[in-house]
Design a protein around this motif. Structure first.
Motif, PDB file in Angstrom:
ATOM      1  N   SER A 178       0.925  -1.209   0.024  1.00 22.82           N
ATOM      2  CA  SER A 178      -0.092  -0.045  -0.057  1.00 22.82           C
ATOM      3  C   SER A 178       1.070   1.186  -0.191  1.00 22.82           C
ATOM      4  O   SER A 178       1.986   1.200   0.562  1.00 22.82           O
ATOM      5  CB  SER A 178      -0.943   0.046   1.305  1.00 22.82           C
ATOM      6  OG  SER A 178      -1.366   1.215   1.510  1.00 22.82           O
ATOM      7  N   LEU A 179       0.582   2.200  -0.652  1.00 18.63           N
ATOM      8  CA  LEU A 179       1.256   3.522  -0.740  1.00 18.63           C
ATOM      9  C   LEU A 179       1.229   4.020   0.600  1.00 18.63           C
ATOM     10  O   LEU A 179       2.209   4.761   0.966  1.00 18.63           O
ATOM     11  CB  LEU A 179       0.443   4.348  -1.630  1.00 18.63           C
ATOM     12  CG  LEU A 179       0.612   4.084  -3.243  1.00 18.63           C
ATOM     13  CD1 LEU A 179      -0.069   5.009  -4.079  1.00 18.63           C
ATOM     14  CD2 LEU A 179       2.217   4.037  -3.743  1.00 18.63           C
ATOM     15  N   ALA A 180       0.271   3.944   1.508  1.00 16.50           N
ATOM     16  CA  ALA A 180       0.156   4.430   2.741  1.00 16.50           C
ATOM     17  C   ALA A 180       1.045   3.741   3.652  1.00 16.50           C
ATOM     18  O   ALA A 180       1.595   4.543   4.835  1.00 16.50           O
ATOM     19  CB  ALA A 180      -1.040   4.429   3.246  1.00 16.50           C
ATOM     20  N   ARG A 181       1.432   2.625   3.317  1.00 19.04           N
ATOM     21  CA  ARG A 181       2.455   1.956   4.262  1.00 19.04           C
ATOM     22  C   ARG A 181       3.794   2.111   3.820  1.00 19.04           C
ATOM     23  O   ARG A 181       4.910   1.828   4.612  1.00 19.04           O
ATOM     24  CB  ARG A 181       2.150   0.499   4.101  1.00 19.04           C
ATOM     25  CG  ARG A 181       2.744  -0.471   5.098  1.00 19.04           C
ATOM     26  CD  ARG A 181       2.291  -1.782   5.133  1.00 19.04           C
ATOM     27  NE  ARG A 181       2.655  -2.636   6.034  1.00 19.04           N
ATOM     28  CZ  ARG A 181       2.620  -3.869   6.267  1.00 19.04           C
ATOM     29  NH1 ARG A 181       1.662  -4.383   5.530  1.00 19.04           N
ATOM     30  NH2 ARG A 181       3.216  -4.703   7.175  1.00 19.04           N
ATOM     31  N   GLY A 182       3.937   2.620   2.639  1.00 19.35           N
ATOM     32  CA  GLY A 182       5.260   3.070   2.371  1.00 19.35           C
ATOM     33  C   GLY A 182       6.214   1.858   1.442  1.00 19.35           C
ATOM     34  O   GLY A 182       7.186   2.060   1.266  1.00 19.35           O
ATOM     35  N   GLY A 183       5.478   0.781   1.494  1.00 16.50           N
ATOM     36  CA  GLY A 183       6.172  -0.345   0.814  1.00 16.50           C
ATOM     37  C   GLY A 183       6.110  -0.626  -0.654  1.00 16.50           C
ATOM     38  O   GLY A 183       5.319   0.117  -1.364  1.00 16.50           O
ATOM     39  N   LYS A 184       6.705  -1.512  -1.095  1.00 14.43           N
ATOM     40  CA  LYS A 184       6.471  -1.720  -2.736  1.00 14.43           C
ATOM     41  C   LYS A 184       5.642  -2.971  -3.079  1.00 14.43           C
ATOM     42  O   LYS A 184       5.602  -3.886  -2.184  1.00 14.43           O
ATOM     43  CB  LYS A 184       7.963  -2.037  -3.184  1.00 14.43           C
ATOM     44  CG  LYS A 184       8.759  -1.197  -3.285  1.00 14.43           C
ATOM     45  CD  LYS A 184       9.897  -1.106  -4.274  1.00 14.43           C
ATOM     46  CE  LYS A 184      10.388  -0.008  -4.744  1.00 14.43           C
ATOM     47  NZ  LYS A 184      10.409   0.104  -6.286  1.00 14.43           N
ATOM     48  N   ARG A 185       4.914  -3.019  -4.105  1.00 12.02           N
ATOM     49  CA  ARG A 185       4.023  -3.935  -4.127  1.00 12.02           C
ATOM     50  C   ARG A 185       4.793  -5.097  -4.847  1.00 12.02           C
ATOM     51  O   ARG A 185       5.763  -5.024  -5.631  1.00 12.02           O
ATOM     52  CB  ARG A 185       2.934  -3.468  -5.328  1.00 12.02           C
ATOM     53  CG  ARG A 185       1.892  -4.580  -5.711  1.00 12.02           C
ATOM     54  CD  ARG A 185       0.635  -4.012  -6.665  1.00 12.02           C
ATOM     55  NE  ARG A 185       0.194  -5.002  -7.073  1.00 12.02           N
ATOM     56  CZ  ARG A 185      -0.195  -4.990  -8.319  1.00 12.02           C
ATOM     57  NH1 ARG A 185       0.092  -4.249  -9.188  1.00 12.02           N
ATOM     58  NH2 ARG A 185      -1.037  -5.934  -8.594  1.00 12.02           N
ATOM     59  N   ALA A 186       4.385  -6.477  -4.442  1.00  6.77           N
ATOM     60  CA  ALA A 186       5.012  -7.579  -4.939  1.00  6.77           C
ATOM     61  C   ALA A 186       4.794  -7.633  -6.515  1.00  6.77           C
ATOM     62  O   ALA A 186       3.719  -7.315  -6.934  1.00  6.77           O
ATOM     63  CB  ALA A 186       4.358  -8.838  -4.254  1.00  6.77           C
ATOM     64  N   ALA A 187       5.726  -8.133  -7.243  1.00  2.00           N
ATOM     65  CA  ALA A 187       5.482  -8.408  -8.668  1.00  2.00           C
ATOM     66  C   ALA A 187       4.606  -9.297  -9.090  1.00  2.00           C
ATOM     67  O   ALA A 187       4.331 -10.226  -8.402  1.00  2.00           O
ATOM     68  CB  ALA A 187       7.048  -8.997  -9.356  1.00  2.00           C
ATOM     69  N   ALA A 188       3.839  -8.998 -10.180  1.00  2.00           N
ATOM     70  CA  ALA A 188       2.744  -9.935 -10.629  1.00  2.00           C
ATOM     71  C   ALA A 188       3.263 -11.328 -11.045  1.00  2.00           C
ATOM     72  O   ALA A 188       4.263 -11.639 -11.510  1.00  2.00           O
ATOM     73  CB  ALA A 188       2.001  -9.305 -11.871  1.00  2.00           C
ATOM     74  N   THR A 189       2.528 -12.202 -10.606  1.00  2.00           N
ATOM     75  CA  THR A 189       2.948 -13.482 -11.000  1.00  2.00           C
ATOM     76  C   THR A 189       2.424 -13.961 -12.486  1.00  2.00           C
ATOM     77  O   THR A 189       1.805 -13.220 -13.173  1.00  2.00           O
ATOM     78  CB  THR A 189       2.115 -14.547 -10.040  1.00  2.00           C
ATOM     79  OG1 THR A 189       0.707 -14.409 -10.108  1.00  2.00           O
ATOM     80  CG2 THR A 189       2.678 -14.446  -8.622  1.00  2.00           C
ATOM     81  N   GLY A 190       2.543 -15.203 -12.968  1.00  3.17           N
ATOM     82  CA  GLY A 190       2.498 -15.766 -14.323  1.00  3.17           C
ATOM     83  C   GLY A 190       0.870 -15.580 -14.640  1.00  3.17           C
ATOM     84  O   GLY A 190       0.616 -15.650 -15.600  1.00  3.17           O
ATOM     85  N   ASP A 191      -0.167 -15.598 -13.637  1.00 11.52           N
ATOM     86  CA  ASP A 191      -1.485 -15.552 -13.919  1.00 11.52           C
ATOM     87  C   ASP A 191      -1.735 -14.242 -14.300  1.00 11.52           C
ATOM     88  O   ASP A 191      -3.351 -14.281 -14.450  1.00 11.52           O
ATOM     89  CB  ASP A 191      -2.190 -16.220 -12.712  1.00 11.52           C
ATOM     90  CG  ASP A 191      -2.226 -15.261 -11.575  1.00 11.52           C
ATOM     91  OD1 ASP A 191      -1.214 -14.459 -11.512  1.00 11.52           O
ATOM     92  OD2 ASP A 191      -2.871 -15.555 -10.496  1.00 11.52           O
ATOM     93  N   TYR A 192      -1.269 -13.133 -14.529  1.00  9.21           N
ATOM     94  CA  TYR A 192      -1.705 -11.776 -14.850  1.00  9.21           C
ATOM     95  C   TYR A 192      -1.007 -11.423 -16.200  1.00  9.21           C
ATOM     96  O   TYR A 192       0.313 -11.637 -16.469  1.00  9.21           O
ATOM     97  CB  TYR A 192      -1.419 -10.794 -13.749  1.00  9.21           C
ATOM     98  CG  TYR A 192      -1.760  -9.386 -14.234  1.00  9.21           C
ATOM     99  CD1 TYR A 192      -3.085  -9.059 -14.151  1.00  9.21           C
ATOM    100  CD2 TYR A 192      -0.652  -8.420 -14.606  1.00  9.21           C
ATOM    101  CE1 TYR A 192      -3.303  -7.706 -14.500  1.00  9.21           C
ATOM    102  CE2 TYR A 192      -1.182  -7.477 -14.828  1.00  9.21           C
ATOM    103  CZ  TYR A 192      -2.371  -6.888 -14.711  1.00  9.21           C
ATOM    104  OH  TYR A 192      -2.510  -5.407 -15.207  1.00  9.21           O
ATOM    105  N   GLU A 193      -1.906 -11.042 -17.131  1.00  8.84           N
ATOM    106  CA  GLU A 193      -1.346 -10.431 -18.277  1.00  8.84           C
ATOM    107  C   GLU A 193      -1.729  -9.121 -18.472  1.00  8.84           C
ATOM    108  O   GLU A 193      -2.979  -8.998 -18.457  1.00  8.84           O
ATOM    109  CB  GLU A 193      -1.900 -11.527 -19.366  1.00  8.84           C
ATOM    110  CG  GLU A 193      -1.175 -10.907 -20.804  1.00  8.84           C
ATOM    111  CD  GLU A 193      -1.809 -11.879 -22.033  1.00  8.84           C
ATOM    112  OE1 GLU A 193      -1.965 -11.388 -22.851  1.00  8.84           O
ATOM    113  OE2 GLU A 193      -1.989 -13.159 -21.592  1.00  8.84           O
TER     114      GLU A 193
END
Length: 131
Positions: free
Chosen positions: A111-126
């Motif tokens: 979350s942007l509010a948490r200051g973290g980075k989002r995990a990379a998308a896995t192979g099930d997302y195009e």
């Protein structure tokens, strides 16, 4: 004093406080410090029932009303929780007000509010690509 005259979200307005003082009877208080009142008579009633009020402790947020008091305010229960408390089930959690927009709100990983980075998308997302 001006906030009591013009703002309702910081607690009851001066007019509400005067109305409740003149026409209401204190019924009880919940764990959040909200105070509940019922009218002395049906004079200002819409449907023949005594009016019921909640004066919020601090910011007026409807989710600060617990389920048992909510039922009493909406005439689901005739007796207030101070006289006839609802039985607690073993699976029930304690009531929490809506914490959205507060420092205590849940912020998931990435979350942007948490200051973290989002995990990379896995192979099930195009990703969509314009043609």
């Amino acid at each position: 004093m001006l906030d009591k005259i013009f703002t309702w979200w910081n607690g009851a307005t001066l007019g509400t406080l005067l109305t409740v003082k003149r026409r209401g009877v204190f019924v009880g208080q919940d764990e959040f410090g909200n105070r509940y009142y019922e009218a002395k008579d049906t004079k200002c009633s819409y449907d023949g029932r005594k009016r019921r009020w909640v004066l919020f402790n601090g910011y007026a947020e409807a989710s600060k009303v617990s389920p048992d008091w909510h039922g009493w305010l909406h005439y689901t229960f005739s007796e207030p929780p101070t006289r006839a408390p609802l039985p607690r089930r073993s699976w029930e959690k304690e009531h929490l007000p809506n914490l959205s927009g507060t420092p205590y709100a849940w912020r998931p990983k990435g979350s942007l509010a948490r200051g973290g980075k989002r995990a990379a998308a896995t192979g099930d997302y195009e990703a969509w690509k314009p043609e």
